[in-house]
Scaffold this motif. Structure first.
Motif, mmCIF file in Angstrom:
data_model
loop_
_atom_site.group_PDB
_atom_site.id
_atom_site.type_symbol
_atom_site.label_atom_id
_atom_site.label_comp_id
_atom_site.label_asym_id
_atom_site.label_seq_id
_atom_site.Cartn_x
_atom_site.Cartn_y
_atom_site.Cartn_z
ATOM 1 N N VAL A 53 -8.205 -75.178 35.879
ATOM 2 C CA VAL A 53 -8.608 -73.921 36.511
ATOM 3 C C VAL A 53 -8.367 -73.956 38.019
ATOM 4 O O VAL A 53 -8.055 -72.922 38.625
ATOM 5 C CB VAL A 53 -10.083 -73.580 36.207
ATOM 6 C CG1 VAL A 53 -10.300 -73.416 34.717
ATOM 7 C CG2 VAL A 53 -11.042 -74.602 36.784
ATOM 8 N N ILE A 54 -8.492 -75.128 38.638
ATOM 9 C CA ILE A 54 -8.206 -75.238 40.072
ATOM 10 C C ILE A 54 -6.716 -75.002 40.318
ATOM 11 O O ILE A 54 -6.322 -74.294 41.260
ATOM 12 C CB ILE A 54 -8.654 -76.608 40.620
ATOM 13 C CG1 ILE A 54 -10.184 -76.708 40.620
ATOM 14 C CG2 ILE A 54 -8.111 -76.837 42.028
ATOM 15 C CD1 ILE A 54 -10.711 -78.085 40.938
ATOM 16 N N ALA A 55 -5.863 -75.575 39.459
ATOM 17 C CA ALA A 55 -4.419 -75.359 39.591
ATOM 18 C C ALA A 55 -4.071 -73.885 39.422
ATOM 19 O O ALA A 55 -3.229 -73.346 40.163
ATOM 20 C CB ALA A 55 -3.673 -76.204 38.564
ATOM 21 N N LEU A 56 -4.722 -73.215 38.473
ATOM 22 C CA LEU A 56 -4.489 -71.781 38.285
ATOM 23 C C LEU A 56 -4.940 -70.991 39.506
ATOM 24 O O LEU A 56 -4.275 -70.049 39.936
ATOM 25 C CB LEU A 56 -5.239 -71.281 37.049
ATOM 26 C CG LEU A 56 -4.592 -71.475 35.688
ATOM 27 C CD1 LEU A 56 -5.463 -70.830 34.611
ATOM 28 C CD2 LEU A 56 -3.197 -70.869 35.633
ATOM 29 N N ALA A 57 -6.104 -71.374 40.058
ATOM 30 C CA ALA A 57 -6.632 -70.659 41.219
ATOM 31 C C ALA A 57 -5.700 -70.788 42.421
ATOM 32 O O ALA A 57 -5.476 -69.827 43.163
ATOM 33 C CB ALA A 57 -8.023 -71.191 41.564
ATOM 34 N N VAL A 58 -5.154 -71.974 42.622
ATOM 35 C CA VAL A 58 -4.241 -72.205 43.751
ATOM 36 C C VAL A 58 -3.014 -71.310 43.636
ATOM 37 O O VAL A 58 -2.501 -70.786 44.637
ATOM 38 C CB VAL A 58 -3.836 -73.694 43.813
ATOM 39 C CG1 VAL A 58 -2.695 -73.905 44.805
ATOM 40 C CG2 VAL A 58 -5.034 -74.548 44.194
ATOM 41 N N ARG A 59 -2.543 -71.090 42.409
ATOM 42 C CA ARG A 59 -1.328 -70.305 42.198
ATOM 43 C C ARG A 59 -1.597 -68.811 42.072
ATOM 44 O O ARG A 59 -0.660 -68.011 42.037
ATOM 45 C CB ARG A 59 -0.618 -70.784 40.925
ATOM 46 C CG ARG A 59 -0.140 -72.221 40.991
ATOM 47 C CD ARG A 59 0.635 -72.601 39.760
ATOM 48 N NE ARG A 59 1.805 -71.758 39.563
ATOM 49 C CZ ARG A 59 2.612 -71.831 38.510
ATOM 50 N NH1 ARG A 59 2.352 -72.690 37.539
ATOM 51 N NH2 ARG A 59 3.648 -71.024 38.410
ATOM 52 N N SER A 60 -2.873 -68.400 41.993
ATOM 53 C CA SER A 60 -3.199 -66.989 41.801
ATOM 54 C C SER A 60 -3.137 -66.233 43.119
ATOM 55 O O SER A 60 -3.032 -66.825 44.201
ATOM 56 C CB SER A 60 -4.593 -66.851 41.196
ATOM 57 O OG SER A 60 -5.579 -67.297 42.105
ATOM 58 N N ARG A 61 -3.214 -64.908 43.020
ATOM 59 C CA ARG A 61 -3.150 -64.065 44.221
ATOM 60 C C ARG A 61 -4.343 -64.371 45.131
ATOM 61 O O ARG A 61 -5.483 -64.305 44.714
ATOM 62 C CB ARG A 61 -3.183 -62.595 43.795
ATOM 63 C CG ARG A 61 -3.124 -61.609 44.948
ATOM 64 C CD ARG A 61 -2.917 -60.203 44.422
ATOM 65 N NE ARG A 61 -3.922 -59.846 43.426
ATOM 66 C CZ ARG A 61 -5.081 -59.256 43.721
ATOM 67 N NH1 ARG A 61 -5.401 -58.988 44.973
ATOM 68 N NH2 ARG A 61 -5.933 -58.951 42.760
ATOM 69 N N GLY A 62 -4.084 -64.712 46.361
ATOM 70 C CA GLY A 62 -5.132 -65.047 47.316
ATOM 71 C C GLY A 62 -5.501 -66.514 47.343
ATOM 72 O O GLY A 62 -6.240 -66.955 48.226
ATOM 73 N N THR A 188 -16.257 -71.213 35.683
ATOM 74 C CA THR A 188 -16.477 -71.728 34.335
ATOM 75 C C THR A 188 -16.085 -73.196 34.250
ATOM 76 O O THR A 188 -16.827 -74.023 33.716
ATOM 77 C CB THR A 188 -15.652 -70.918 33.316
ATOM 78 O OG1 THR A 188 -16.077 -69.552 33.337
ATOM 79 C CG2 THR A 188 -15.836 -71.484 31.909
ATOM 80 N N GLY A 189 -14.903 -73.524 34.780
ATOM 81 C CA GLY A 189 -14.422 -74.896 34.712
ATOM 82 C C GLY A 189 -15.106 -75.832 35.694
ATOM 83 O O GLY A 189 -15.529 -76.938 35.319
ATOM 84 N N VAL A 190 -15.240 -75.404 36.933
ATOM 85 C CA VAL A 190 -15.752 -76.294 37.979
ATOM 86 C C VAL A 190 -17.258 -76.543 37.818
ATOM 87 O O VAL A 190 -17.719 -77.693 37.884
ATOM 88 C CB VAL A 190 -15.429 -75.722 39.378
ATOM 89 C CG1 VAL A 190 -16.107 -76.549 40.467
ATOM 90 C CG2 VAL A 190 -13.921 -75.687 39.595
#
Length: 290
Positions: A53-62, A188-190
């Motif tokens: 989820v951290i990897a997804l967050a880094v790649r998401s908008r913002g 959810t993940g963190v």
């Protein structure tokens, strides 16, 4: 944000693939939890999930900063902790009762969401949905058999897991009013990883090499299942694909019978049939109202 494509055939295919992956994950979870402490197994799974989820967050908008930002941080943390706790209870149910019986009870969670949406979210629940909820709970009662001989308290464990997952789902609806999906997914993940690490490290056990391989499979199936589910809801409306989530019971039954030697008792088949029918009716009513 881009408009949803609503490619229903693709969404259905992705949902069926998701249920297949999650069923396989449940089978691996049952194997590992029967050999090692449940809390340790879930903790390691959550480490991988948090990294995802951290990897997804880094790649998401913002980026990561946008994913972290929320004005409902305590509700978001509560969601993450609740889901992690539910996973532990569900895996424990797999060990105590087996995959088939546990999943047959757990699939009542959409009915619990419908029942609790009134007091928690203030949503209206009409008499038709209340009737479907009642039918579903008759199905749960048939599976649990509380009136036959000495009642086994372990049979309530999957129902506790379903209740926890339903509350998690309602809290997810609640935070979605103000937070993006990427923010909810991040917490959810963190939050789950943090609480599971605080608890699970106390129950660390040495693991043999083959089971580390299965642990790797468990982590990969968890990430793959969540990715497929995200793609599913990107491809089509949730109301169109959600009924196909019941395929998980079929895949779990296949694994339970072929791998773990489980059997489908008549009361479980009848009860599960009532739960699925009531759940499908509830989903249909929700779609009709919309």
């Amino acid at each position: 944000m881009t408009a949803q494509s609503n490619n229903v055939p693709l969404g259905i295919a992705l949902m069926i693939a998701t249920t297949m992956v999650f069923a396989f994950q449940d089978g691996v979870s049952r194997h590992l939890a029967s050999e090692y402490n449940v809390l340790m197994v879930v903790m390691i799974r959550y480490w991988f999930f948090a990294a995802f989820v951290i990897a997804l967050a880094v790649r998401s908008r913002g980026g990561l900063r946008a994913a972290i930002h929320t004005e409902q941080i305590w509700v978001q943390i509560l969601r993450g902790v609740l889901l992690a706790s539910e996973v532990c209870v569900a895996v424990l149910a797999f060990v105590l009762l087996g995959l088939i019986e546990s999943t047959a009870v757990f699939i009542s969670y959409p009915l619990l969401i419908a029942a609790l949406s009134g007091p928690i979210l203030g949503e209206q629940v009409g008499w038709r949905r209340w009737s479907a909820i009642a039918v579903g709970f008759i199905g749960v009662t048939i599976i649990l058999e509380p009136g036959w001989g000495v009642f086994d308290p372990a049979s309530v464990v999957p129902f506790i897991a379903a209740t926890m997952f339903a509350i998690y789902g309602l809290l997810t609806r609640y935070v979605a009013r103000r937070d993006r999906a990427s923010t909810s997914f991040f917490y959810t993940g963190v939050a789950g990883a943090v609480v599971m690490t605080a608890v699970g490290l106390w129950f660390w056990e040495p693991m043999i090499a083959p089971d580390w391989g299965w642990m790797g499979v468990l982590c990969l199936t968890g990430v793959t299942g969540h990715w497929l589910l995200i793609r599913c809801y990107e491809a089509a409306e949730a109301s169109a694909v959600q009924p196909f989530a019941y395929f998980q019971l079929m895949f779990v039954s296949i694994i339970g019978i072929t791998v773990f030697g489980e059997t489908i008792r008549l009361n479980v088949a009848i009860g599960a049939g009532l739960i699925v029918a009531a759940g499908l009716f509830t989903l249909w009513r929700e779609r009709t109202k919309r």
